[in-house]
Design a protein around this motif. Sequence first.
Motif, PDB file in Angstrom:
ATOM      1  N   VAL A 222     -41.295 -16.786  -0.212  1.00  0.00           N
ATOM      2  CA  VAL A 222     -39.980 -17.421  -0.098  1.00  0.00           C
ATOM      3  C   VAL A 222     -39.090 -17.036  -1.270  1.00  0.00           C
ATOM      4  N   ARG A 223     -39.661 -16.949  -2.461  1.00  0.00           N
ATOM      5  CA  ARG A 223     -38.852 -16.537  -3.612  1.00  0.00           C
ATOM      6  C   ARG A 223     -38.264 -15.140  -3.381  1.00  0.00           C
ATOM      7  N   ALA A 224     -39.087 -14.234  -2.900  1.00  0.00           N
ATOM      8  CA  ALA A 224     -38.593 -12.880  -2.606  1.00  0.00           C
ATOM      9  C   ALA A 224     -37.515 -12.922  -1.520  1.00  0.00           C
ATOM     10  N   SER A 225     -37.715 -13.768  -0.514  1.00  0.00           N
ATOM     11  CA  SER A 225     -36.750 -13.881   0.584  1.00  0.00           C
ATOM     12  C   SER A 225     -35.426 -14.446   0.096  1.00  0.00           C
ATOM     13  N   LEU A 226     -35.463 -15.382  -0.821  1.00  0.00           N
ATOM     14  CA  LEU A 226     -34.232 -15.948  -1.385  1.00  0.00           C
ATOM     15  C   LEU A 226     -33.421 -14.869  -2.102  1.00  0.00           C
ATOM     16  N   VAL A 227     -34.103 -14.043  -2.894  1.00  0.00           N
ATOM     17  CA  VAL A 227     -33.413 -12.972  -3.617  1.00  0.00           C
ATOM     18  C   VAL A 227     -32.799 -11.978  -2.640  1.00  0.00           C
ATOM     19  N   LEU A 228     -33.563 -11.562  -1.644  1.00  0.00           N
ATOM     20  CA  LEU A 228     -33.073 -10.583  -0.685  1.00  0.00           C
ATOM     21  C   LEU A 228     -31.922 -11.129   0.145  1.00  0.00           C
ATOM     22  N   ALA A 229     -31.959 -12.424   0.467  1.00  0.00           N
ATOM     23  CA  ALA A 229     -30.867 -13.030   1.230  1.00  0.00           C
ATOM     24  C   ALA A 229     -29.571 -13.027   0.422  1.00  0.00           C
ATOM     25  N   VAL A 230     -29.668 -13.373  -0.859  1.00  0.00           N
ATOM     26  CA  VAL A 230     -28.482 -13.325  -1.718  1.00  0.00           C
ATOM     27  C   VAL A 230     -27.931 -11.901  -1.767  1.00  0.00           C
ATOM     28  N   ALA A 231     -28.832 -10.934  -1.910  1.00  0.00           N
ATOM     29  CA  ALA A 231     -28.404  -9.536  -2.008  1.00  0.00           C
ATOM     30  C   ALA A 231     -27.761  -9.052  -0.714  1.00  0.00           C
ATOM     31  N   GLU A 232     -28.345  -9.432   0.412  1.00  0.00           N
ATOM     32  CA  GLU A 232     -27.787  -8.988   1.685  1.00  0.00           C
ATOM     33  C   GLU A 232     -26.401  -9.571   1.910  1.00  0.00           C
ATOM     34  N   LEU A 233     -26.234 -10.849   1.587  1.00  0.00           N
ATOM     35  CA  LEU A 233     -24.909 -11.458   1.699  1.00  0.00           C
ATOM     36  C   LEU A 233     -23.924 -10.772   0.766  1.00  0.00           C
ATOM     37  N   GLY A 234     -24.376 -10.477  -0.458  1.00  0.00           N
ATOM     38  CA  GLY A 234     -23.498  -9.815  -1.416  1.00  0.00           C
ATOM     39  C   GLY A 234     -23.069  -8.444  -0.953  1.00  0.00           C
ATOM     40  N   ARG A 235     -24.005  -7.720  -0.348  1.00  0.00           N
ATOM     41  CA  ARG A 235     -23.681  -6.378   0.157  1.00  0.00           C
ATOM     42  C   ARG A 235     -22.719  -6.464   1.322  1.00  0.00           C
ATOM     43  N   GLU A 236     -23.003  -7.357   2.259  1.00  0.00           N
ATOM     44  CA  GLU A 236     -22.184  -7.471   3.464  1.00  0.00           C
ATOM     45  C   GLU A 236     -20.774  -7.961   3.148  1.00  0.00           C
ATOM     46  N   HIS A 237     -20.664  -8.858   2.172  1.00  0.00           N
ATOM     47  CA  HIS A 237     -19.366  -9.456   1.849  1.00  0.00           C
ATOM     48  C   HIS A 237     -18.748  -8.872   0.580  1.00  0.00           C
ATOM     49  N   PRO A 240     -19.000  -8.281  -5.911  1.00  0.00           N
ATOM     50  CA  PRO A 240     -19.350  -7.395  -7.030  1.00  0.00           C
ATOM     51  C   PRO A 240     -20.319  -8.026  -8.020  1.00  0.00           C
ATOM     52  N   ARG A 241     -20.513  -9.334  -7.957  1.00  0.00           N
ATOM     53  CA  ARG A 241     -21.409 -10.018  -8.893  1.00  0.00           C
ATOM     54  C   ARG A 241     -22.882  -9.812  -8.548  1.00  0.00           C
ATOM     55  N   THR A 242     -23.153  -9.446  -7.306  1.00  0.00           N
ATOM     56  CA  THR A 242     -24.539  -9.410  -6.839  1.00  0.00           C
ATOM     57  C   THR A 242     -25.356  -8.326  -7.524  1.00  0.00           C
ATOM     58  N   ALA A 243     -24.774  -7.169  -7.739  1.00  0.00           N
ATOM     59  CA  ALA A 243     -25.512  -6.071  -8.367  1.00  0.00           C
ATOM     60  C   ALA A 243     -25.954  -6.451  -9.781  1.00  0.00           C
ATOM     61  N   SER A 244     -25.067  -7.057 -10.545  1.00  0.00           N
ATOM     62  CA  SER A 244     -25.434  -7.432 -11.915  1.00  0.00           C
ATOM     63  C   SER A 244     -26.469  -8.549 -11.914  1.00  0.00           C
ATOM     64  N   TRP A 245     -26.382  -9.452 -10.943  1.00  0.00           N
ATOM     65  CA  TRP A 245     -27.364 -10.546 -10.840  1.00  0.00           C
ATOM     66  C   TRP A 245     -28.750  -9.986 -10.532  1.00  0.00           C
ATOM     67  N   THR A 246     -28.845  -9.070  -9.569  1.00  0.00           N
ATOM     68  CA  THR A 246     -30.155  -8.506  -9.229  1.00  0.00           C
ATOM     69  C   THR A 246     -30.689  -7.649 -10.375  1.00  0.00           C
TER      70      THR A 246
END
Length: 331
Positions: A222-237, A240-246
């Motif tokens: 679930v932890r991995a899924s939470l990270v990937l979900a944030v990243a996917e939303l960041g990519r789709e929308h 610009p903050r998502t890359a630095s967060w990951t």
Amino acid sequence: MTSEELVFDHEQVRVHGFELYEGTPLDVRTVVAGMSQDVKDKFRFEEVPWSRFGHAYGSGHDVPGLLTELRSPDAESVGQALSRLWGSVVHQGTVGSVAPLTVPFLLRVAADATAHHRAGVLGLAAAAARRAHWGFGTRDTFLNVSTQELLCDCGGYAMNWSIEASRDAVAADADLLLHLLHDSDTEVRASACYTLATASGEADRITRALRARLTTEQIPVVRASLVLAVAELGREHADPRTASWTHSLWSDHTQPAEVRIAAALSWLCLVDDSVPDDLRTALGALATADLTDILDSVPWIAHVDEKGLARTLDQMLNNTQPGAAWEDPWS
């Protein structure tokens, strides 16, 4: 448009394009947007134009019966109905035009703690809301939800419209899914992440909830899924903050291994940079056999293929093309 005109004319589409039906009762996006809260909450299937849209085997007239069976107290009956829905409305990754109409009801079934096969039900909703990328774990495809390329389903309907309508349905009922981030079932929580990541709207609110849950979640999948979900939303929308967060997550040695791996995969999909040596080194050390077995069930990774994380890492780090013969460097 009269009832006599409610037939999708493929010859007219060939001449005038799908825009001919945009905004009409034959536009599934319009139908989903017009579905009332009462219809969804009370499962009033009789008010949904199922037969107007289709799946891999023809008219969607049989779909409400299968959705009704999903609410059965008998687990075997639910499993059979779910299997039939998977085989028709998202047949081999092709999203049928009737699929978006199922999403509001699938989410409500999954939200019922007494229902059976809830993670699978959520998985079907997620499949209806994203372009299939079976076998594709490349940096360009791994977090790919939508597509600008015109795609058609088995009946010749614009699959792009169906995916868009499903994503709109997910966004409209985001609250149901946000609640499931705290469900007692691990698979349900992971599936909720995978579904939320497809939402066409509410991205900021969903992202905040996902990141907040990450601070308390204890299960690696679930932890991995939470990270990937944030990243996917960041990519789709295009956040610009998502890359630095990951980047901050994968480079932080205090983070759990599964968080760092998910963040590394995400970061690679969000930037055009060449793969840094320190990232390769980190992944080589973190992707142990035991953790790889665990992360293979993360929805994004499981959908690459049966080789899971190893195949994904090979495609991302070595630019191996999907379907190419390979030897597992992580075994």
